[in-house]
Design an enzyme around this catalytic site. Structure first.
Site, PDB file in Angstrom:
ATOM      1  N   CYS A 140       0.843  -1.308  -0.157  1.00 26.43           N
ATOM      2  CA  CYS A 140      -0.104   0.086   0.060  1.00 26.43           C
ATOM      3  C   CYS A 140       0.771   1.208  -0.198  1.00 26.43           C
ATOM      4  O   CYS A 140       1.691   1.563   1.159  1.00 26.43           O
ATOM      5  CB  CYS A 140      -0.838  -0.088   1.272  1.00 26.43           C
ATOM      6  SG  CYS A 140      -1.901   1.577   1.746  1.00 26.43           S
TER       7      CYS A 140
ATOM      8  N   CYS B 112       0.495   3.383   3.247  1.00 26.70           N
ATOM      9  CA  CYS B 112       1.259   2.789   4.132  1.00 26.70           C
ATOM     10  C   CYS B 112       2.744   3.189   4.309  1.00 26.70           C
ATOM     11  O   CYS B 112       3.287   3.588   5.346  1.00 26.70           O
ATOM     12  CB  CYS B 112       1.165   1.321   4.223  1.00 26.70           C
ATOM     13  SG  CYS B 112      -0.464   0.554   5.005  1.00 26.70           S
TER      14      CYS B 112
ATOM     15  N   ASP C 217      -0.829  15.919  -2.130  1.00 22.25           N
ATOM     16  CA  ASP C 217      -1.254  15.358  -3.101  1.00 22.25           C
ATOM     17  C   ASP C 217      -0.169  15.222  -4.122  1.00 22.25           C
ATOM     18  O   ASP C 217       0.160  16.319  -4.641  1.00 22.25           O
ATOM     19  CB  ASP C 217      -2.854  15.555  -3.506  1.00 22.25           C
ATOM     20  CG  ASP C 217      -3.419  14.432  -4.312  1.00 22.25           C
ATOM     21  OD1 ASP C 217      -4.275  13.724  -3.683  1.00 22.25           O
ATOM     22  OD2 ASP C 217      -2.711  14.531  -5.337  1.00 22.25           O
TER      23      ASP C 217
ATOM     24  N   ASN D 130     -13.456   9.905  -0.092  1.00 20.98           N
ATOM     25  CA  ASN D 130     -14.144   9.007  -1.098  1.00 20.98           C
ATOM     26  C   ASN D 130     -14.192   7.817  -0.458  1.00 20.98           C
ATOM     27  O   ASN D 130     -12.911   7.185  -0.375  1.00 20.98           O
ATOM     28  CB  ASN D 130     -13.737   9.144  -2.623  1.00 20.98           C
ATOM     29  CG  ASN D 130     -13.618  10.671  -3.140  1.00 20.98           C
ATOM     30  OD1 ASN D 130     -14.626  11.282  -2.887  1.00 20.98           O
ATOM     31  ND2 ASN D 130     -12.646  10.814  -3.698  1.00 20.98           N
TER      32      ASN D 130
ATOM     33  N   GLY E 133     -15.353   7.389  -6.366  1.00 19.63           N
ATOM     34  CA  GLY E 133     -14.068   7.737  -6.803  1.00 19.63           C
ATOM     35  C   GLY E 133     -12.767   7.417  -6.029  1.00 19.63           C
ATOM     36  O   GLY E 133     -11.981   8.055  -6.414  1.00 19.63           O
TER      37      GLY E 133
ATOM     38  N   THR F 276      -9.672   5.714  -5.319  1.00 24.37           N
ATOM     39  CA  THR F 276      -8.675   5.067  -6.187  1.00 24.37           C
ATOM     40  C   THR F 276      -7.427   4.601  -5.214  1.00 24.37           C
ATOM     41  O   THR F 276      -6.627   3.421  -5.747  1.00 24.37           O
ATOM     42  CB  THR F 276      -7.977   6.030  -7.099  1.00 24.37           C
ATOM     43  OG1 THR F 276      -7.507   7.053  -6.427  1.00 24.37           O
ATOM     44  CG2 THR F 276      -9.186   6.542  -8.161  1.00 24.37           C
TER      45      THR F 276
ATOM     46  N   HIS G 286      -6.534   2.899   1.064  1.00 22.19           N
ATOM     47  CA  HIS G 286      -6.099   3.705   2.346  1.00 22.19           C
ATOM     48  C   HIS G 286      -6.676   4.777   2.710  1.00 22.19           C
ATOM     49  O   HIS G 286      -6.678   5.761   2.124  1.00 22.19           O
ATOM     50  CB  HIS G 286      -4.336   3.561   2.449  1.00 22.19           C
ATOM     51  CG  HIS G 286      -3.918   3.809   3.619  1.00 22.19           C
ATOM     52  ND1 HIS G 286      -2.932   3.348   4.254  1.00 22.19           N
ATOM     53  CD2 HIS G 286      -4.000   4.834   4.518  1.00 22.19           C
ATOM     54  CE1 HIS G 286      -2.622   3.853   5.478  1.00 22.19           C
ATOM     55  NE2 HIS G 286      -3.302   4.813   5.595  1.00 22.19           N
TER      56      HIS G 286
ATOM     57  N   HIS H 209      -8.246   8.332   3.273  1.00 22.17           N
ATOM     58  CA  HIS H 209      -7.458   9.613   3.167  1.00 22.17           C
ATOM     59  C   HIS H 209      -8.554  10.671   3.371  1.00 22.17           C
ATOM     60  O   HIS H 209      -9.561  10.393   2.367  1.00 22.17           O
ATOM     61  CB  HIS H 209      -6.516   9.664   2.012  1.00 22.17           C
ATOM     62  CG  HIS H 209      -7.222   9.358   0.783  1.00 22.17           C
ATOM     63  ND1 HIS H 209      -7.080   7.939   0.452  1.00 22.17           N
ATOM     64  CD2 HIS H 209      -7.502   9.969  -0.075  1.00 22.17           C
ATOM     65  CE1 HIS H 209      -7.502   7.870  -0.668  1.00 22.17           C
ATOM     66  NE2 HIS H 209      -8.020   9.082  -1.398  1.00 22.17           N
TER      67      HIS H 209
ATOM     68  N   HIS I  27      -9.123  14.481   1.887  1.00 25.56           N
ATOM     69  CA  HIS I  27      -8.596  15.625   0.950  1.00 25.56           C
ATOM     70  C   HIS I  27      -8.979  16.588   1.587  1.00 25.56           C
ATOM     71  O   HIS I  27     -10.092  17.203   2.072  1.00 25.56           O
ATOM     72  CB  HIS I  27      -9.071  15.780  -0.301  1.00 25.56           C
ATOM     73  CG  HIS I  27      -9.109  14.239  -1.317  1.00 25.56           C
ATOM     74  ND1 HIS I  27      -8.382  14.333  -2.193  1.00 25.56           N
ATOM     75  CD2 HIS I  27      -9.808  13.152  -1.088  1.00 25.56           C
ATOM     76  CE1 HIS I  27      -8.215  12.962  -2.746  1.00 25.56           C
ATOM     77  NE2 HIS I  27      -9.136  12.554  -1.987  1.00 25.56           N
TER      78      HIS I  27
END
Ligand code: 5GP
Ligand code: ZN
Length: 125
Positions: A18, A21, A44, A99, A105, A107, A110, A112, A114
């Site tokens: 991952c 990770c 990002d 998401n 959406g 992708t 893991h 997160h 935004h």
């Protein structure tokens, strides 16, 4: 590993396949915007706004549905707030969004959040 099988793996301490990770545990020399005991924040890779920071748990959690630790949940949100203040978004406002699931959406499987800001953001639908 496919994202579907990664998603099924749910919660675990560290998944070496991952990417988040690996970032969160300092393997990829990513600069952190902020850090707390159980969470980190980093820019990002492909920002969609002048400020676009990701806030993630250090422990592998595949998505919001898998988040079962209220302490980590609180820490993620408070780190998002810290990031917004550090990036000068407190006067203007900003968006925090996650998401959960491919149809939403997601992708990277893991969890997160935004943190988006620095410009007027479009509507959600
Ligand atoms: P999602 O679509 O899952 O909600 O968001 C995944 C986000 O992770 C995307 O905004 C994408 O640009 C970002 N991303 C994907 N791979 C990497 C990476 O290796 N490093 C960083 N910093 N961001 C990434
Ligand atoms: Zn992970």
């Amino acid at each position: 590993m496919s994202s579907a099988s990664q998603q099924r793996r749910g919660n675990q301490s560290l998944d070496e396949n991952c990417i988040f990770c690996r970032i969160a545990n300092g393997e990829l020399a990513t600069e952190f915007v902020a850090e707390s005991e159980h969470a980190v924040a980093f820019d990002d890779l492909k920002p969609i706004a002048p400020v676009h920071v990701l806030v993630v748990p250090k422990r592998h959690v595949s998505g919001l549905r898998e988040l079962d630790d209220p302490l980590v949940a609180a820490e993620l949100l408070s780190l998002a707030t810290e990031v917004a203040e550090a990036r000068g978004l407190f006067n203007t406002g900003y968006r925090v969004v996650t998401n959960d699931g491919e149809v939403a959406g997601q992708t990277i499987f893991h969890l997160h959040f935004h943190v988006l800001g620095g410009q007027r953001l479009g509507g959600m639908g």
